[in-house]
Design an enzyme around this catalytic site. Structure first.
Site, PDB file in Angstrom:
ATOM      1  CB  CYS A   1      -0.885  -0.030   1.242  1.00 25.29           C
ATOM      2  SG  CYS A   1      -1.694   1.523   1.618  1.00 25.29           S
ATOM      3  CD  GLU A   2      -0.296   5.159  -3.980  1.00 19.80           C
ATOM      4  OE1 GLU A   2      -1.043   6.146  -4.110  1.00 19.80           O
ATOM      5  OE2 GLU A   2       0.281   4.626  -4.948  1.00 19.80           O
ATOM      6  CG  HIS A   3      -2.452   5.519   1.100  1.00 17.11           C
ATOM      7  ND1 HIS A   3      -3.685   5.011   0.793  1.00 17.11           N
ATOM      8  CD2 HIS A   3      -2.181   6.454   0.156  1.00 17.11           C
ATOM      9  CE1 HIS A   3      -4.144   5.593  -0.297  1.00 17.11           C
ATOM     10  NE2 HIS A   3      -3.257   6.478  -0.696  1.00 17.11           N
ATOM     11  CG  HIS A   4      -0.764   3.103   6.063  1.00 17.28           C
ATOM     12  ND1 HIS A   4      -1.984   3.010   5.423  1.00 17.28           N
ATOM     13  CD2 HIS A   4      -0.898   4.095   6.971  1.00 17.28           C
ATOM     14  CE1 HIS A   4      -2.830   3.889   5.932  1.00 17.28           C
ATOM     15  NE2 HIS A   4      -2.195   4.571   6.864  1.00 17.28           N
TER      16      HIS A   4
ATOM     17  CD  GLN B   1      -7.997  -4.502  -3.962  1.00 20.70           C
ATOM     18  OE1 GLN B   1      -7.630  -4.583  -2.798  1.00 20.70           O
ATOM     19  NE2 GLN B   1      -9.066  -5.135  -4.411  1.00 20.70           N
TER      20      GLN B   1
ATOM     21  CG  HIS C   1      -5.882  -3.611   1.603  1.00 19.43           C
ATOM     22  ND1 HIS C   1      -5.171  -2.781   0.785  1.00 19.43           N
ATOM     23  CD2 HIS C   1      -6.774  -4.254   0.813  1.00 19.43           C
ATOM     24  CE1 HIS C   1      -5.626  -2.903  -0.457  1.00 19.43           C
ATOM     25  NE2 HIS C   1      -6.603  -3.793  -0.460  1.00 19.43           N
TER      26      HIS C   1
ATOM     27  CB  CYS D   1      -2.917  -0.274   5.806  1.00 17.24           C
ATOM     28  SG  CYS D   1      -4.002  -0.409   4.390  1.00 17.24           S
TER      29      CYS D   1
END
Length: 186
Positions: free
Chosen positions: A75-78, A116, A144, A146
């Site tokens: 995940c590019e956020h976490h 995703q 996920h 995250c």
């Protein structure tokens, strides 16, 4: 291997209050840098390299489906993993793609920092681009970390995304056939 990435992992350990020189962590910055490079090796690949000429003439104009392609992404956020399966279908128009190439396309895009929703679209558009298919469908189901390990901590949640192009978007019957083919039999 870039010394910068290794140095950044050492700084992360220090930022967490750890001693990067203790026995269990001494080689962790190097191992973590190698792991991250591997987990993100999709950046070093191209669609042309993946396909490598594996398009074959065919008079088949019926749906080709590859289901349950396991995928692992970050995940590019976490920077936490999401893990799941991709289901990919296309309707050929004179050429078919080598079977393993479908899985390799999934892996190439999954092995990048990602969400995703974007991953699903990238796979569909890549298959469309190389096959010039009458239609392409992609469904991804993933869990996920995250969402499971932090935040709301929901252990059984599964995210589903889909992209339908061409005949799969235009024809409800074609779309339903694909969805029926990938449906789980319990």
């Amino acid at each position: 291997m870039s010394d910068d990435l290794q140095r950044h992992y050492r700084d992360i350990l220090l930022g967490l209050g750890e001693d990067p020189e203790r026995e269990g962590l001494r080689d962790t910055p190097l191992r973590a840098a190698k792991a991250m490079r591997y987990l993100c090796h999709g950046y070093e690949q191209s669609l042309e390299e993946i396909i490598n000429g594996a398009l074959f003439a065919s008079d088949n104009d019926e749906m080709v489906t590859v289901k349950d392609i396991e995928l692992y992404s970050l995940c590019e956020h976490h920077l936490l993993p999401f893990i799941g399966k991709a289901h990919v279908a296309y309707i050929p128009t004179g050429k078919v793609l080598g079977l393993s190439k479908v899985a390799r396309i999934v892996d190439m895009f999954a092995r990048r920092l990602q969400i995703q929703e974007t991953l699903t679209r990238q796979i569909a558009e890549a298959v469309q681009r190389v096959t010039d298919a009458a239609g392409v469908a992609v469904v991804i189901e993933a869990q996920h970390m995250c969402m499971m390990m932090r935040g709301v901590e929901k252990q059984n949640s599964v995210m589903n995304t889909s992209v339908m192009l061409g005949a799969f978007r235009e024809s409800q019957n074609t779309r339903h056939e694909f969805l029926k083919l990938i449906k789980r039999s319990n």
